[in-house]
Design a protein around this motif. Structure first.
Motif, PDB file in Angstrom:
ATOM      1  N   ILE A 284      28.534  57.368  68.595  1.00 42.79           N
ATOM      2  CA  ILE A 284      28.893  58.572  67.841  1.00 42.79           C
ATOM      3  C   ILE A 284      29.041  57.784  66.468  1.00 42.79           C
ATOM      4  CG2 ILE A 284      30.877  59.959  67.256  1.00 42.79           C
ATOM      5  CD1 ILE A 284      30.808  58.133  70.720  1.00 42.79           C
ATOM      6  N   ALA A 285      28.383  58.642  65.496  1.00 39.88           N
ATOM      7  CA  ALA A 285      28.379  58.283  63.900  1.00 39.88           C
ATOM      8  C   ALA A 285      29.594  59.045  63.462  1.00 39.88           C
ATOM      9  CB  ALA A 285      27.091  58.584  63.458  1.00 39.88           C
ATOM     10  N   GLN A 286      30.498  58.249  62.741  1.00 39.34           N
ATOM     11  CA  GLN A 286      31.628  59.190  61.924  1.00 39.34           C
ATOM     12  C   GLN A 286      31.331  58.684  60.530  1.00 39.34           C
ATOM     13  OE1 GLN A 286      34.552  57.218  64.979  1.00 39.34           O
ATOM     14  NE2 GLN A 286      35.714  58.846  63.913  1.00 39.34           N
ATOM     15  N   THR A 287      31.950  59.668  59.633  1.00 40.25           N
ATOM     16  CA  THR A 287      31.973  59.275  58.082  1.00 40.25           C
ATOM     17  C   THR A 287      33.212  59.814  57.411  1.00 40.25           C
ATOM     18  OG1 THR A 287      30.743  59.589  56.089  1.00 40.25           O
ATOM     19  CG2 THR A 287      30.326  61.344  57.607  1.00 40.25           C
ATOM     20  N   PHE A 288      33.650  59.369  56.429  1.00 44.68           N
ATOM     21  CA  PHE A 288      34.756  59.802  55.728  1.00 44.68           C
ATOM     22  C   PHE A 288      34.195  60.532  54.251  1.00 44.68           C
ATOM     23  CE2 PHE A 288      36.593  57.195  58.829  1.00 44.68           C
ATOM     24  CZ  PHE A 288      37.619  57.937  59.391  1.00 44.68           C
ATOM     25  N   SER A 289      32.948  60.468  54.087  1.00 41.43           N
ATOM     26  CA  SER A 289      32.453  61.322  52.983  1.00 41.43           C
ATOM     27  C   SER A 289      32.916  62.508  52.611  1.00 41.43           C
ATOM     28  CB  SER A 289      30.772  61.131  53.021  1.00 41.43           C
ATOM     29  OG  SER A 289      30.436  59.699  52.734  1.00 41.43           O
ATOM     30  N   LYS A 290      32.745  63.430  53.975  1.00 43.67           N
ATOM     31  CA  LYS A 290      33.189  64.814  53.602  1.00 43.67           C
ATOM     32  C   LYS A 290      34.705  65.109  53.841  1.00 43.67           C
ATOM     33  CE  LYS A 290      28.889  66.055  53.189  1.00 43.67           C
ATOM     34  NZ  LYS A 290      28.265  66.531  51.735  1.00 43.67           N
ATOM     35  N   ASN A 291      35.072  64.474  54.990  1.00 48.80           N
ATOM     36  CA  ASN A 291      36.337  65.191  55.321  1.00 48.80           C
ATOM     37  C   ASN A 291      37.852  64.433  54.504  1.00 48.80           C
ATOM     38  OD1 ASN A 291      36.746  62.660  56.827  1.00 48.80           O
ATOM     39  ND2 ASN A 291      36.289  63.600  58.837  1.00 48.80           N
ATOM     40  N   MET A 292      37.311  63.291  53.941  1.00 51.27           N
ATOM     41  CA  MET A 292      38.118  62.519  52.929  1.00 51.27           C
ATOM     42  C   MET A 292      37.774  62.394  51.503  1.00 51.27           C
ATOM     43  SD  MET A 292      40.435  59.213  54.078  1.00 51.27           S
ATOM     44  CE  MET A 292      41.010  59.705  55.513  1.00 51.27           C
ATOM     45  N   GLY A 293      36.446  62.874  51.490  1.00 50.32           N
ATOM     46  CA  GLY A 293      35.963  62.841  50.019  1.00 50.32           C
ATOM     47  C   GLY A 293      35.745  61.438  49.478  1.00 50.32           C
ATOM     48  N   LEU A 294      35.205  60.368  50.271  1.00 49.79           N
ATOM     49  CA  LEU A 294      35.087  59.220  49.836  1.00 49.79           C
ATOM     50  C   LEU A 294      33.625  58.824  49.781  1.00 49.79           C
ATOM     51  CD1 LEU A 294      37.767  57.199  52.118  1.00 49.79           C
ATOM     52  CD2 LEU A 294      37.941  58.097  49.864  1.00 49.79           C
ATOM     53  N   TYR A 295      32.740  59.823  49.199  1.00 49.17           N
ATOM     54  CA  TYR A 295      31.340  59.865  49.317  1.00 49.17           C
ATOM     55  C   TYR A 295      30.639  58.197  48.782  1.00 49.17           C
ATOM     56  CZ  TYR A 295      32.534  64.757  48.973  1.00 49.17           C
ATOM     57  OH  TYR A 295      33.277  65.873  49.125  1.00 49.17           O
ATOM     58  N   GLY A 296      31.357  58.194  47.606  1.00 48.34           N
ATOM     59  CA  GLY A 296      30.838  56.775  46.787  1.00 48.34           C
ATOM     60  C   GLY A 296      31.310  55.402  47.268  1.00 48.34           C
ATOM     61  N   ASP A 297      32.227  55.739  48.374  1.00 50.90           N
ATOM     62  CA  ASP A 297      32.986  54.362  49.082  1.00 50.90           C
ATOM     63  C   ASP A 297      32.033  54.069  50.246  1.00 50.90           C
ATOM     64  OD1 ASP A 297      35.494  53.482  47.631  1.00 50.90           O
ATOM     65  OD2 ASP A 297      35.818  55.544  47.815  1.00 50.90           O
ATOM     66  N   ARG A 298      31.403  54.837  50.683  1.00 46.67           N
ATOM     67  CA  ARG A 298      30.259  54.736  51.927  1.00 46.67           C
ATOM     68  C   ARG A 298      31.079  54.020  52.925  1.00 46.67           C
ATOM     69  NH1 ARG A 298      28.055  58.046  51.472  1.00 46.67           N
ATOM     70  NH2 ARG A 298      26.246  57.455  52.569  1.00 46.67           N
ATOM     71  N   THR A 299      32.095  54.946  53.686  1.00 43.28           N
ATOM     72  CA  THR A 299      33.004  54.444  54.542  1.00 43.28           C
ATOM     73  C   THR A 299      32.616  55.238  56.080  1.00 43.28           C
ATOM     74  OG1 THR A 299      34.590  54.058  53.064  1.00 43.28           O
ATOM     75  CG2 THR A 299      35.386  54.010  55.100  1.00 43.28           C
ATOM     76  N   GLY A 300      32.209  54.395  56.975  1.00 46.84           N
ATOM     77  CA  GLY A 300      31.837  55.185  58.358  1.00 46.84           C
ATOM     78  C   GLY A 300      32.143  54.159  59.532  1.00 46.84           C
ATOM     79  N   CYS A 301      31.879  54.671  60.627  1.00 49.87           N
ATOM     80  CA  CYS A 301      32.032  53.902  61.699  1.00 49.87           C
ATOM     81  C   CYS A 301      30.946  54.510  62.962  1.00 49.87           C
ATOM     82  CB  CYS A 301      33.630  54.353  62.273  1.00 49.87           C
ATOM     83  SG  CYS A 301      33.812  53.422  63.849  1.00 49.87           S
ATOM     84  N   LEU A 302      30.364  53.474  63.651  1.00 51.18           N
ATOM     85  CA  LEU A 302      29.680  53.736  64.766  1.00 51.18           C
ATOM     86  C   LEU A 302      30.492  53.190  65.848  1.00 51.18           C
ATOM     87  CD1 LEU A 302      26.967  54.267  65.909  1.00 51.18           C
ATOM     88  CD2 LEU A 302      26.339  51.702  65.676  1.00 51.18           C
ATOM     89  N   SER A 303      30.804  54.289  66.928  1.00 56.27           N
ATOM     90  CA  SER A 303      31.393  54.029  68.099  1.00 56.27           C
ATOM     91  C   SER A 303      30.425  53.964  69.440  1.00 56.27           C
ATOM     92  CB  SER A 303      32.319  55.186  68.362  1.00 56.27           C
ATOM     93  OG  SER A 303      33.780  54.967  67.523  1.00 56.27           O
ATOM     94  N   VAL A 304      30.666  53.117  70.181  1.00 54.07           N
ATOM     95  CA  VAL A 304      29.826  52.892  71.298  1.00 54.07           C
ATOM     96  C   VAL A 304      30.439  53.092  72.535  1.00 54.07           C
ATOM     97  CG1 VAL A 304      28.343  51.125  72.721  1.00 54.07           C
ATOM     98  CG2 VAL A 304      28.700  51.139  70.088  1.00 54.07           C
ATOM     99  N   VAL A 305      29.856  53.906  73.485  1.00 52.85           N
ATOM    100  CA  VAL A 305      30.695  53.880  74.962  1.00 52.85           C
ATOM    101  C   VAL A 305      29.418  53.499  75.900  1.00 52.85           C
ATOM    102  CG1 VAL A 305      31.450  55.664  76.369  1.00 52.85           C
ATOM    103  CG2 VAL A 305      31.498  56.199  74.012  1.00 52.85           C
ATOM    104  N   LEU A 306      30.182  52.476  76.581  1.00 55.06           N
ATOM    105  CA  LEU A 306      29.322  51.791  77.717  1.00 55.06           C
ATOM    106  C   LEU A 306      29.424  52.637  79.139  1.00 55.06           C
ATOM    107  CD1 LEU A 306      30.393  48.328  77.059  1.00 55.06           C
ATOM    108  CD2 LEU A 306      28.247  49.497  76.215  1.00 55.06           C
ATOM    109  N   LYS A 307      28.651  52.697  79.794  1.00 53.17           N
ATOM    110  CA  LYS A 307      28.792  53.308  81.281  1.00 53.17           C
ATOM    111  C   LYS A 307      29.879  52.710  82.033  1.00 53.17           C
ATOM    112  CE  LYS A 307      24.301  55.239  82.353  1.00 53.17           C
ATOM    113  NZ  LYS A 307      22.919  54.951  83.360  1.00 53.17           N
ATOM    114  N   GLU A 308      29.940  51.492  81.963  1.00 54.58           N
ATOM    115  CA  GLU A 308      30.960  50.832  82.660  1.00 54.58           C
ATOM    116  C   GLU A 308      31.877  49.792  81.870  1.00 54.58           C
ATOM    117  OE1 GLU A 308      31.196  51.156  86.028  1.00 54.58           O
ATOM    118  OE2 GLU A 308      29.413  52.258  86.215  1.00 54.58           O
TER     119      GLU A 308
END
Length: 316
Positions: free
Chosen positions: A247-271
């Motif tokens: 899952i790719a997340q970003t705070f560019s749109k919903n917090m307006g932090l476009y120039g701060d390039r703030t995001g997160c990659l979440s990983v879900v494993l099977k086990e």
């Protein structure tokens, strides 16, 4: 590169958008409207910053622990603990038992890029599917990450002026096993049309049956329904069904932090596996170190302090 055929030209819509925006800036027409980039502006067209963000930045400057030090390859741990809860839920069993985890990235774009490279470089995925139409940077990001085959699944029906759900399902049913399916979580770009919960369950059925890999792009969480929890429904449903996914997340749109390039990659494993989690993190460290060394600190501090403070979270 020389013209010997080693490097072929790939059209880049993002560069076209930037050129159009620059041309708009030079145009002195008084009643012009810049509709190129989706960003917050005030009534006279100037960039608008959310008030709580401005207040937080003032406090940051006055705090004793404010500095510009590097962060680690995978970002600030507080950020990695807090941000995945937005998509999985505050009391998510998947986060609590270690089956899911997040790592800070350089906004949502590099969350997509890092996740795509993880799949292509270390797990031999070669084919990805994107919606038709989709955000103009999706295809380029996956191709540069190492994928060799780009395909599309139907999404927009110009006659019905809504989601072509029958076409979408048919295309997923015909997708080769182990294809990566890029799914926009909510506020679909550019159509604005989202799947219903019932449709999401049907998509999950087909993806499970066809052994397709799920990659959610959560660029607009909170901006579809106005509710962070409601907009995250599909991710939580897929996780509860046992999907392995990114899952790719970003705070560019919903917090307006476009120039701060703030995001997160979440990983879900099977086990649930501490060993596998550490193996994946080492691979992610290798990718991020080569791409940009480490993510940005300033935007992450704003997100952390917002999510740690119930009053600020409410204002957000």
């Amino acid at each position: 590169m020389s013209s010997s055929g080693m490097c072929s030209y790939i059209p880049n819509p993002v560069l076209v958008s930037i050129s159009a925006s620059e041309a708009s800036d030079k145009d002195d027409t008084e009643d012009k409207i810049d509709a190129v980039f989706g960003v917050y502006r005030d009534e006279i067209g100037k960039p608008w910053v959310m008030p709580f963000v401005l207040e937080l930045e003032k406090k940051l400057l006055q705090s004793d622990d404010f500095n510009h030090e590097y962060v680690t390859y995978l970002g600030l741990q507080s950020f990695n603990d807090l941000v995945p809860r937005l998509v999985f839920g505050e009391k998510s069993p998947h986060l609590q038992n270690g089956k899911a985890f997040g790592v800070q990235t350089v906004s949502g774009t590099s969350a997509l890029r890092v996740g795509a490279e993880l799949l292509a470089r270390y797990y031999n995925y070669t084919t990805f599917y994107i919606s038709d139409p989709t955000w103009d940077n999706h295809e380029l990001t996956f191709l540069y990450a190492g994928f060799s085959t780009s395909r599309k699944y139907r999404y927009w029906d110009p006659v019905k002026r809504g989601v072509d759900f029958e076409g979408l399902i048919e295309d997923l049913r015909e997708a080769p096993e182990n294809s990566v399916i890029v799914l926009q979580l909510c506020a679909h770009n550019p159509t604005g049309c989202d799947l219903t919960k019932k449709q999401w369950t049907e998509v999950a059925d087909v993806m499970q049956e066809r052994k397709l890999f799920t990659f959610f792009d959560a660029a607009y969480q909170g901006l579809a329904s106005g509710n962070l929890e409601e907009d995250a429904w599909a991710v939580r449903y897929f996780a509860d069904r046992g999907f392995e996914m990114l899952i790719a997340q970003t705070f560019s749109k919903n917090m307006g932090l476009y120039g701060d390039r703030t995001g997160c990659l979440s990983v879900v494993l099977k086990e649930k596996s501490r060993e596998e989690t550490e193996v994946v993190k080492v691979k992610l460290e290798a990718i991020t170190q080569a791409l940009y060394l480490c993510p940005s600190k300033h935007g992450a501090e704003i997100v952390i302090r917002t999510l740690q403070d119930p009053q600020l979270t409410k204002q957000w």
